[in-house]
Design an enzyme around this catalytic site. Structure first.
Site, PDB file in Angstrom:
ATOM      1  N   ARG A 197       3.434 -10.227  10.562  1.00 42.75           N
ATOM      2  CA  ARG A 197       4.877  -9.835  10.802  1.00 42.75           C
ATOM      3  C   ARG A 197       5.807 -10.734  10.121  1.00 42.75           C
ATOM      4  NH1 ARG A 197       3.203  -5.575  10.058  1.00 42.75           N
ATOM      5  NH2 ARG A 197       1.091  -6.652   9.930  1.00 42.75           N
TER       6      ARG A 197
ATOM      7  N   ASP B 167      -2.883   7.847   5.399  1.00 44.52           N
ATOM      8  CA  ASP B 167      -2.508   6.691   5.370  1.00 44.52           C
ATOM      9  C   ASP B 167      -2.802   6.027   6.717  1.00 44.52           C
ATOM     10  OD1 ASP B 167      -1.240   4.250   4.797  1.00 44.52           O
ATOM     11  OD2 ASP B 167       1.103   5.034   5.227  1.00 44.52           O
ATOM     12  N   GLU B 168      -2.729   4.770   6.882  1.00 41.58           N
ATOM     13  CA  GLU B 168      -3.308   4.082   8.120  1.00 41.58           C
ATOM     14  C   GLU B 168      -4.451   4.728   8.735  1.00 41.58           C
ATOM     15  OE1 GLU B 168      -1.706   1.790   9.125  1.00 41.58           O
ATOM     16  OE2 GLU B 168       0.310   1.811   8.335  1.00 41.58           O
TER      17      GLU B 168
ATOM     18  N   LYS C 201       0.708  -1.115   0.040  1.00 49.61           N
ATOM     19  CA  LYS C 201      -0.104  -0.009   0.024  1.00 49.61           C
ATOM     20  C   LYS C 201       1.032   1.382  -0.059  1.00 49.61           C
ATOM     21  CE  LYS C 201       0.341   0.790   4.756  1.00 49.61           C
ATOM     22  NZ  LYS C 201       0.366   1.984   5.435  1.00 49.61           N
ATOM     23  N   THR C 202       1.927   1.164   0.517  1.00 48.48           N
ATOM     24  CA  THR C 202       2.876   2.468   0.598  1.00 48.48           C
ATOM     25  C   THR C 202       3.158   2.780  -0.801  1.00 48.48           C
ATOM     26  OG1 THR C 202       3.710   1.784   2.993  1.00 48.48           O
ATOM     27  CG2 THR C 202       4.971   3.618   1.786  1.00 48.48           C
TER      28      THR C 202
ATOM     29  N   GLN D  74      -6.554  -4.257  10.961  1.00 46.82           N
ATOM     30  CA  GLN D  74      -5.034  -3.869  11.674  1.00 46.82           C
ATOM     31  C   GLN D  74      -5.642  -2.733  12.602  1.00 46.82           C
ATOM     32  OE1 GLN D  74      -1.375  -4.220   9.763  1.00 46.82           O
ATOM     33  NE2 GLN D  74      -2.336  -4.372   7.952  1.00 46.82           N
TER      34      GLN D  74
END
Length: 737
Positions: free
Chosen positions: A605, A217-218, A32-33, A248
């Site tokens: 992770r 973002d986030e 996504k970044t 998340q």
């Protein structure tokens, strides 16, 4: 088309989206970044003015990475007219321009948690409700909760002991003291800009015209106050592009509201929802485990991660007898994988729900001679000598900063003791001014005299001589060093460094490192100021300060690990009451769903190998009433949600529980022998009955069909995935379904 090579079809769709709102649901490890940075680069290539684009995220580290990627994608240095910032930094930027409208100057100070507690203690004393640190921390939490929700502090939010002491107006006193000190707290950096836009619609309209392209973002981590502000800057009908993953959302305890992302398609009617589900980080078995767990949440928009990388190794699920055995297993697996599979210690992370679990793992890794680091944030700026130096720097920018004044006046000592400071504070309260503003009155009235009066006059003279000027052309680091020398702060540190105390030289080195940090800031900033540097320091988040060591195993909480990835991950302490946390099991609902999201974050992770473990007994959770050294812990319900075909189970037979010598013998209720033979079995730790829910490390949750007694009791258990199995009782645990 430049910049689009290597994007998958869904990523390309998001980058090329035209006007209108978009929700990009981006699963863990889905790239996504890159989508966000390529979208910004595409807008610039299409001729959109850089000043029309704003991207916000939550940490300085994430903002820095985004700036670097945009510069790389556009083939040069990032245009300074483009805004890539954190929410709080953007709020501070707006307040620097419009602070006078809110009763502050543009040189205002930002107060962090510790500063807030100190101010609240003064507010409690002012309204006659005491000034204890513990009560002040509770009040701070209440104020923060209210500001995160974008609401005013109500008496019902305050601790009961404060209300009973007549301190219902403590929040008003706190705000008054903030204004007197020319300061804002962290919550103000969000709620005050929103207040400005509501009270000044012309300003809101101007920002909406200027910032035509707004990216967040986030987004799943936003709280209600941030969402309210965002809707004023980029209302429905605008080109708002939000990126997040409802699976998340793990910061509810900080005020984040998963409802923001869940309700976004409704709030921004007609918003396009794009799902990024292809994962580039983890192997197939890891993703199957993560999908299996998170699929049990009811409040989610829904997606399923997949990968082209292949299944990879099965997930190792280890059930140890005790917490110490669990820790020893982790240490041995690290050593074995380093020896046989050429991993290095820095490739491993051990993730736990709470920091209280670290001790056994630290001891086991140390005994195995495996290097490790317990990862925590912000430790450098929390050191006493660094805080002392920062207090002087804060006063050079804002002499009205009372918290900094109290700290700096004793660094080095100037003869201003507690009594003199109390008299000065009383004078400031009478005058309605800062401590600095009350010095003249207190000295002239004889309320502060002698050495204390001389020390305060000297301090004011130093501040007047070295205070930062907006027109000064001298580098900030040079001015700070000169002020710290003239104040006696650096000479005092050097004198103390000559002592026999081995810690003293390190304190001087830390302050020198702080001065170096100012020089680095000067190099990176187009218009460096001390106010800008202090703002950068205050806005450092816990995640920004994480110190990973390349050659060491990382021990950290799952919250700290969000945004990170490792080749090999251990998720430990998977027991009911630990992970998920006991509070969520008691309350259920949204709290348990957030714990499940936290588990999903932990699992994702891992890139190559994932290890899960639990202990049947753990010393920190012993049930002393039974008189046993350790007591059994039920397995985490999340383990029962894992697909059995991705697991490789490793179980250590349960050792006989050892009764403590000083404990009374356990008294058992009489049980009919015939009923014991046909209806239930007591294996010395638990009584098993038909119909009881149990958990097995390999087959997951099941229900007891029948039991047989004897020295080694056996259970016939029905498992949903594999049917009936006959298993020795010591290899299962009771499970609260």
């Amino acid at each position: 088309m430049s910049g689009l090579e290597g994007l998958n079809d869904v990523q390309r769709e998001a980058v090329l989206h035209g006007t209108g709102a978009v929700l990009l649901l981006a699963g863990a490890g889905s790239g996504k970044t890159r989508v966000v940075t390529e979208r910004i680069a595409r807008l610039l290539r299409d001729g959109e003015p850089p000043e029309s684009i704003v991207a916000v995220t939550f940490t300085n580290r994430a903002a820095r990475e985004m700036r670097e990627r945009v510069a790389q994608a556009t083939g040069g240095k990032m245009d300074p007219r483009l805004t890539i910032s954190t929410f709080h930094a953007l709020g501070a930027r707006l307040l620097r321009v419009h602070a006078p409208a809110l009763g502050r100057t543009r040189a205002f100070t930002i107060y962090d948690d510790k500063d807030q507690v100190e101010v609240i203690q003064r507010a409690l004393a002012e309204v006659g409700a005491g000034e204890g640190g513990q009560v002040a921390r509770k009040v701070r939490e209440a104020i923060d909760r209210a500001k995160n929700a974008g609401a005013a502090v109500d008496a019902a939010d305050l601790p009961l002991e404060v209300v009973q002491a007549g301190g219902v107006r403590v929040a008003e006193a706190y705000e008054r003291l903030l204004e007197r000190a020319d300061a804002f707290d962290f919550g103000d950096l969000i709620v005050r800009p929103a207040q400005l836009l509501r009270e000044h619609p012309d300003l809101a309209a101007d920002l909406q015209r200027r910032w035509r392209w707004f990216l967040v973002d986030e987004f799943q981590d936003t709280n209600p106050a941030q969402y309210q502000w965002l809707r004023l800057m980029a209302p429905p009908g605008s080109n708002l592009f939000v990126v997040g993953d409802d699976d998340q959302s793990i910061y509810g305890w900080r005020g984040a509201d998963v409802g923001n992302i869940l309700d976004f398609p409704k709030d921004y009617g007609g918003a396009r929802v794009v799902r990024l589900e292809q994962n580039y980080r983890s192997s197939g078995h890891i993703l199957a485990a993560a999908n299996g767990v998170i699929g049990h949440n009811k409040r989610r928009l829904g997606k399923a991660l997949w990968t082209e990388r292949g299944p990879g190794p099965r997930i190792e699920l280890f059930e140890a007898a005790t917490g110490r055995d669990e820790a020893r297993w982790v240490a041995e697996r690290v050593k074995t994988l380093c020896r046989d599979d050429r991993y290095r210690p820095g490739d491993f992370a051990v993730l736990f729900r709470t920091n209280s679990l670290t001790l056994d793992f630290e001891e086991s890794l140390r005994a195995a001679r495996v290097p490790y680091v317990v990862v925590r944030g912000r430790s450098f700026y929390e050191r006493a000598e660094v805080q002392d130096a920062l207090a002087w720097i804060r006063l050079l920018v804002n002499p009205s900063d009372d918290v900094a004044f109290r700290r700096a006046v004793g660094s080095p000592p100037r003869g201003v003791g507690g009594k003199s400071l109390e008299r000065l504070e009383a004078a400031a309260a009478t005058l309605g001014t800062s401590l600095r503003g009350a010095v003249g009155r207190a000295v002239e009235a004889g309320e502060v005299k002698g050495r204390a009066a001389a020390g305060l006059r000297e301090m004011l003279s130093l501040l007047a001589e070295h205070r930062e000027s907006e027109t000064s052309s001298r580098p900030p680091a040079e001015r700070v060093r000169e002020a710290l020398e003239a104040s006696g702060f650096l000479p005092d540190l050097r004198d103390r460094g000559a002592s026999r105390d081995p810690d003293e030289p390190a304190r001087l080195e830390n302050v020198e490192r702080l001065l170096q940090a100012i020089e680095e800031y000067e190099h990176d900033s187009p218009a460096p100021t001390l106010a800008g540097f202090l703002e950068q320091v205050k806005l450092v988040s816990d995640v920004d300060g994480l110190a990973l060591e390349q050659g060491a195993v990382s021990l950290m909480t799952v919250h700290a690990a969000k945004g990170l990835e490792f080749p090999v991950v251990f998720v430990v302490g998977l027991e009911a009451g630990i992970f998920p946390h006991d509070r969520s099991l008691r309350t259920g609902g949204d709290a348990l769903e957030e714990e499940r999201r936290l588990c999903y974050v932990a699992l994702t992770r891992a890139r190559e190998r994932l290890m899960l473990s639990r202990a049947r007994s753990r010393r920190a959770f012993a049930r002393r009433a039974y008189g046993w050294e350790d007591a059994a812990n039920p397995p985490s319900p999340f383990l029962a949600e894992l697909p059995s075909d991705v697991l490789e189970s490793r179980v250590v037979p349960e050792a006989t529980l050892v009764r403590r010598s000083f404990a009374p013998a356990r008294v058992r209720a009489p049980v009919d022998d015939a009923r014991r033979a046909h209806d239930d079995v007591d294996d010395g730790a638990f009584r098993y009955r038909p119909g009881m829910s149990v958990w097995h490390a390999q087959f997951g949750a099941g229900r007891v069909v029948s039991v047989s007694g004897g020295a080694d009791p056996r259970l016939t258990i029905a498992f949903p995935d594999v049917g009936e199995k006959t298993i020795v009782a010591r290899f299962v645990s009771p499970y609260d379904a």
